[in-house]
Motif scaffolding. Structure first.
Motif, PDB file in Angstrom:
ATOM      1  N   LEU A  28      17.904  62.757  90.702  1.00 15.69           N
ATOM      2  CA  LEU A  28      17.415  62.030  91.817  1.00 15.69           C
ATOM      3  C   LEU A  28      16.734  63.131  92.772  1.00 15.69           C
ATOM      4  O   LEU A  28      15.609  62.924  93.243  1.00 15.69           O
ATOM      5  CB  LEU A  28      18.481  61.434  92.782  1.00 15.69           C
ATOM      6  CG  LEU A  28      19.230  60.357  92.043  1.00 15.69           C
ATOM      7  CD1 LEU A  28      20.158  59.646  92.760  1.00 15.69           C
ATOM      8  CD2 LEU A  28      18.015  59.156  91.937  1.00 15.69           C
ATOM      9  N   ARG A  29      17.203  64.435  92.641  1.00 11.86           N
ATOM     10  CA  ARG A  29      16.489  65.375  93.501  1.00 11.86           C
ATOM     11  C   ARG A  29      15.279  65.996  92.830  1.00 11.86           C
ATOM     12  O   ARG A  29      14.292  66.341  93.680  1.00 11.86           O
ATOM     13  CB  ARG A  29      17.549  66.449  93.825  1.00 11.86           C
ATOM     14  CG  ARG A  29      18.660  65.897  94.884  1.00 11.86           C
ATOM     15  CD  ARG A  29      19.402  67.180  95.233  1.00 11.86           C
ATOM     16  NE  ARG A  29      20.023  68.144  94.238  1.00 11.86           N
ATOM     17  CZ  ARG A  29      21.101  67.730  93.756  1.00 11.86           C
ATOM     18  NH1 ARG A  29      21.913  66.666  94.057  1.00 11.86           N
ATOM     19  NH2 ARG A  29      21.709  68.617  92.669  1.00 11.86           N
ATOM     20  N   SER A  30      15.424  66.040  91.440  1.00  8.43           N
ATOM     21  CA  SER A  30      14.538  66.631  90.808  1.00  8.43           C
ATOM     22  C   SER A  30      13.645  65.981  89.570  1.00  8.43           C
ATOM     23  O   SER A  30      14.385  66.089  88.474  1.00  8.43           O
ATOM     24  CB  SER A  30      14.912  68.019  90.259  1.00  8.43           C
ATOM     25  OG  SER A  30      15.444  68.769  91.254  1.00  8.43           O
ATOM     26  N   PRO A  31      13.251  64.767  89.862  1.00 11.03           N
ATOM     27  CA  PRO A  31      12.795  63.705  88.962  1.00 11.03           C
ATOM     28  C   PRO A  31      12.001  64.151  87.789  1.00 11.03           C
ATOM     29  O   PRO A  31      11.930  63.595  86.711  1.00 11.03           O
ATOM     30  CB  PRO A  31      11.963  62.789  89.985  1.00 11.03           C
ATOM     31  CG  PRO A  31      11.476  63.262  91.175  1.00 11.03           C
ATOM     32  CD  PRO A  31      12.539  64.447  91.353  1.00 11.03           C
ATOM     33  N   SER A  32      11.281  65.403  87.970  1.00 11.11           N
ATOM     34  CA  SER A  32      10.442  66.073  86.904  1.00 11.11           C
ATOM     35  C   SER A  32      11.341  66.436  85.767  1.00 11.11           C
ATOM     36  O   SER A  32      10.568  66.682  84.589  1.00 11.11           O
ATOM     37  CB  SER A  32       9.750  67.472  87.393  1.00 11.11           C
ATOM     38  OG  SER A  32      10.755  68.383  87.894  1.00 11.11           O
ATOM     39  N   TYR A  33      12.565  66.534  86.017  1.00  8.08           N
ATOM     40  CA  TYR A  33      13.472  66.853  84.751  1.00  8.08           C
ATOM     41  C   TYR A  33      13.894  65.780  83.910  1.00  8.08           C
ATOM     42  O   TYR A  33      14.650  65.530  82.924  1.00  8.08           O
ATOM     43  CB  TYR A  33      14.590  67.565  85.194  1.00  8.08           C
ATOM     44  CG  TYR A  33      14.342  68.960  85.485  1.00  8.08           C
ATOM     45  CD1 TYR A  33      13.910  69.908  84.691  1.00  8.08           C
ATOM     46  CD2 TYR A  33      14.369  69.350  86.840  1.00  8.08           C
ATOM     47  CE1 TYR A  33      13.500  71.147  85.100  1.00  8.08           C
ATOM     48  CE2 TYR A  33      14.012  70.619  87.407  1.00  8.08           C
ATOM     49  CZ  TYR A  33      13.526  71.602  86.320  1.00  8.08           C
ATOM     50  OH  TYR A  33      13.442  72.831  86.808  1.00  8.08           O
ATOM     51  N   LYS A  34      13.559  64.510  84.275  1.00  3.76           N
ATOM     52  CA  LYS A  34      13.879  63.024  83.707  1.00  3.76           C
ATOM     53  C   LYS A  34      13.570  63.067  82.323  1.00  3.76           C
ATOM     54  O   LYS A  34      14.268  62.632  81.289  1.00  3.76           O
ATOM     55  CB  LYS A  34      13.298  62.005  84.300  1.00  3.76           C
ATOM     56  CG  LYS A  34      14.225  61.647  85.760  1.00  3.76           C
ATOM     57  CD  LYS A  34      13.656  60.344  86.570  1.00  3.76           C
ATOM     58  CE  LYS A  34      14.559  59.992  87.646  1.00  3.76           C
ATOM     59  NZ  LYS A  34      14.091  58.795  88.234  1.00  3.76           N
ATOM     60  N   ARG A  35      12.502  63.757  81.883  1.00  2.00           N
ATOM     61  CA  ARG A  35      11.874  63.744  80.408  1.00  2.00           C
ATOM     62  C   ARG A  35      12.613  64.611  79.699  1.00  2.00           C
ATOM     63  O   ARG A  35      13.037  64.082  78.643  1.00  2.00           O
ATOM     64  CB  ARG A  35      10.469  64.512  80.555  1.00  2.00           C
ATOM     65  CG  ARG A  35       9.835  64.496  79.199  1.00  2.00           C
ATOM     66  CD  ARG A  35       8.308  65.038  79.352  1.00  2.00           C
ATOM     67  NE  ARG A  35       7.667  64.984  77.972  1.00  2.00           N
ATOM     68  CZ  ARG A  35       6.457  65.489  77.686  1.00  2.00           C
ATOM     69  NH1 ARG A  35       5.757  66.041  78.775  1.00  2.00           N
ATOM     70  NH2 ARG A  35       6.066  65.507  76.568  1.00  2.00           N
ATOM     71  N   MET A  36      13.110  65.552  80.216  1.00  2.00           N
ATOM     72  CA  MET A  36      14.113  66.486  79.458  1.00  2.00           C
ATOM     73  C   MET A  36      15.485  65.788  79.329  1.00  2.00           C
ATOM     74  O   MET A  36      15.994  65.762  77.958  1.00  2.00           O
ATOM     75  CB  MET A  36      14.403  67.915  80.128  1.00  2.00           C
ATOM     76  CG  MET A  36      13.137  68.563  80.262  1.00  2.00           C
ATOM     77  SD  MET A  36      13.400  70.143  81.208  1.00  2.00           S
ATOM     78  CE  MET A  36      14.387  71.214  80.083  1.00  2.00           C
ATOM     79  N   SER A  37      15.853  64.936  80.272  1.00  2.00           N
ATOM     80  CA  SER A  37      16.987  64.273  80.133  1.00  2.00           C
ATOM     81  C   SER A  37      16.768  63.197  78.970  1.00  2.00           C
ATOM     82  O   SER A  37      17.819  62.769  78.300  1.00  2.00           O
ATOM     83  CB  SER A  37      17.617  63.583  81.432  1.00  2.00           C
ATOM     84  OG  SER A  37      18.812  62.935  81.356  1.00  2.00           O
ATOM     85  N   TRP A  38      15.595  62.545  78.978  1.00  2.00           N
ATOM     86  CA  TRP A  38      15.457  61.537  78.024  1.00  2.00           C
ATOM     87  C   TRP A  38      15.468  62.130  76.530  1.00  2.00           C
ATOM     88  O   TRP A  38      16.132  61.255  75.695  1.00  2.00           O
ATOM     89  CB  TRP A  38      14.076  60.663  78.515  1.00  2.00           C
ATOM     90  CG  TRP A  38      13.427  59.956  77.025  1.00  2.00           C
ATOM     91  CD1 TRP A  38      12.172  60.035  76.700  1.00  2.00           C
ATOM     92  CD2 TRP A  38      14.100  58.798  76.645  1.00  2.00           C
ATOM     93  NE1 TRP A  38      12.198  59.227  75.445  1.00  2.00           N
ATOM     94  CE2 TRP A  38      13.136  58.340  75.844  1.00  2.00           C
ATOM     95  CE3 TRP A  38      15.246  57.952  76.950  1.00  2.00           C
ATOM     96  CZ2 TRP A  38      13.488  57.155  74.844  1.00  2.00           C
ATOM     97  CZ3 TRP A  38      15.521  57.023  76.194  1.00  2.00           C
ATOM     98  CH2 TRP A  38      14.668  56.511  75.178  1.00  2.00           C
ATOM     99  N   GLN A  39      15.089  63.325  76.362  1.00  2.00           N
ATOM    100  CA  GLN A  39      15.243  64.027  75.261  1.00  2.00           C
ATOM    101  C   GLN A  39      16.478  64.113  74.383  1.00  2.00           C
ATOM    102  O   GLN A  39      16.951  63.893  73.718  1.00  2.00           O
ATOM    103  CB  GLN A  39      14.483  65.211  75.076  1.00  2.00           C
ATOM    104  CG  GLN A  39      13.010  65.027  75.465  1.00  2.00           C
ATOM    105  CD  GLN A  39      12.312  66.649  75.541  1.00  2.00           C
ATOM    106  OE1 GLN A  39      13.143  67.477  75.723  1.00  2.00           O
ATOM    107  NE2 GLN A  39      10.897  66.403  75.542  1.00  2.00           N
ATOM    108  N   ASP A  40      17.539  64.493  75.712  1.00  2.00           N
ATOM    109  CA  ASP A  40      18.789  64.574  75.461  1.00  2.00           C
ATOM    110  C   ASP A  40      19.321  63.325  75.106  1.00  2.00           C
ATOM    111  O   ASP A  40      20.216  63.224  74.075  1.00  2.00           O
ATOM    112  CB  ASP A  40      19.661  64.950  76.537  1.00  2.00           C
ATOM    113  CG  ASP A  40      19.191  66.630  76.938  1.00  2.00           C
ATOM    114  OD1 ASP A  40      18.432  67.251  76.065  1.00  2.00           O
ATOM    115  OD2 ASP A  40      19.377  66.965  78.157  1.00  2.00           O
ATOM    116  N   LEU A  41      19.033  62.252  75.701  1.00  2.00           N
ATOM    117  CA  LEU A  41      19.583  60.780  75.538  1.00  2.00           C
ATOM    118  C   LEU A  41      19.300  60.591  73.860  1.00  2.00           C
ATOM    119  O   LEU A  41      19.859  59.901  73.263  1.00  2.00           O
ATOM    120  CB  LEU A  41      19.372  59.912  76.549  1.00  2.00           C
ATOM    121  CG  LEU A  41      19.846  60.066  77.787  1.00  2.00           C
ATOM    122  CD1 LEU A  41      19.112  59.397  78.810  1.00  2.00           C
ATOM    123  CD2 LEU A  41      21.353  59.825  77.884  1.00  2.00           C
TER     124      LEU A  41
END
Length: 280
Positions: free
Chosen positions: A252-265
């Motif tokens: 929520l504080r750093s939405p630019s990392y959502k793409r990396m989180s999506w890769q993890d998921l």
């Protein structure tokens, strides 16, 4: 160029700032200067006796009430008690009852309620965060605030919801003001979450954020180095595949990392497809 000072915040903005910082209650209506020296006590005025004084039986001063947090056992003893108690819990229900009656962690005395878990205890995937926040403390469930809504969207992206996942925290009580739990508090609560993982016995364990990753996966590296990598989590009876990813609050504080989180998921979803549960 002259710098224009920012306007002073109004009452609404100040209240919003305090709420975001975790301040959700006021102790007194007026500020108290606790650093000032107390006034000197006023000496009693001597009274002249006109008749022989009768002996007065001294009444012992009332013993001040001791806060529950001050009678908690020392950290080393509390950790040993927690280990023994968690080891004896045969079921998740029994473990929850043990935590409700456990007096070894001072966080219990400042929290509103125990935040044990949410989701399906039979789920093949388990998510573990660090500690409850204000919303979780109120409702008694993990991940129900803004970060919880984002977590719901994250797991929905790989075809899951809370009926197909199990969610908990390393610390089951909210630290005051959402402060970081101390190492002693974490070690006291660690045996309970370890037993919780063992009883759920998921096929995949997902640690959310740096604190839960370092605590459960025994690593000192930061989340940027650990995320997206597979670890072996040993329950003592079984080795579970584990992966770390970003905490929803961080996203929520750093939405630019959502793409990396999506890769993890995506990697987690693929592992669930390839892993056959021992109970199936």
């Amino acid at each position: 160029m002259d710098l224009i000072p920012e306007p002073a915040p109004n009452i609404r903005q100040l209240l919003a700032f305090y709420l975001e910082a975790g301040v959700d209650c006021a102790l007194t209506e007026a500020p108290v200067d606790r650093l000032s020296e107390p006034d000197a006590p006023i000496a009693p005025v001597p009274v002249r006796e006109t008749t022989p004084a009768r002996p007065i039986r001294e009444v012992p001063a009332a013993t001040p009430a001791v806060p529950r947090s001050e009678i908690a056992p020392p950290p080393e003893a509390a950790i040993a008690i927690a280990r023994e108690a968690a080891r004896t819990a045969p079921t998740l229900e029994a473990l929850c009852t043990l935590l409700e009656n456990f007096e070894g962690c001072a966080l219990k005395n400042t929290a509103t309620r125990l935040v044990f878990a949410d989701g399906n205890p039979q789920a093949r995937i388990m998510f573990v965060g660090e500690a409850p926040g204000r919303d979780e403390d109120i409702e008694g469930l993990p991940f129900v605030g803004r970060s919880g809504k984002l977590l719901d969207r994250m797991i929905a992206a790989i075809g899951l919801d809370r009926s197909k996942a199990y969610i908990a925290n390393v610390i089951p009580w909210r630290p005051p003001g959402n402060r970081t739990p101390t190492p002693q508090e974490t070690q006291i609560c660690l045996p309970f979450i370890q037993r919780q993982i063992e009883l759920v016995n998921p096929d995949v364990l997902v640690t959310l954020g740096n604190p839960s990753t370092q605590t459960l996966l025994s690593t000192r590296e930061g989340i940027m180095r650990t995320r997206g990598k597979w670890f072996d989590y040993d329950t003592g009876t079984r080795t579970i595949r584990a992966m770390a990813t970003f905490h929803p609050a961080y996203l929520l504080r750093s939405p630019s990392y959502k793409r990396m989180s999506w890769q993890d998921l995506r990697a987690i979803a693929k592992a669930l497809e390839q892993t056959v549960s021992p109970s199936s």
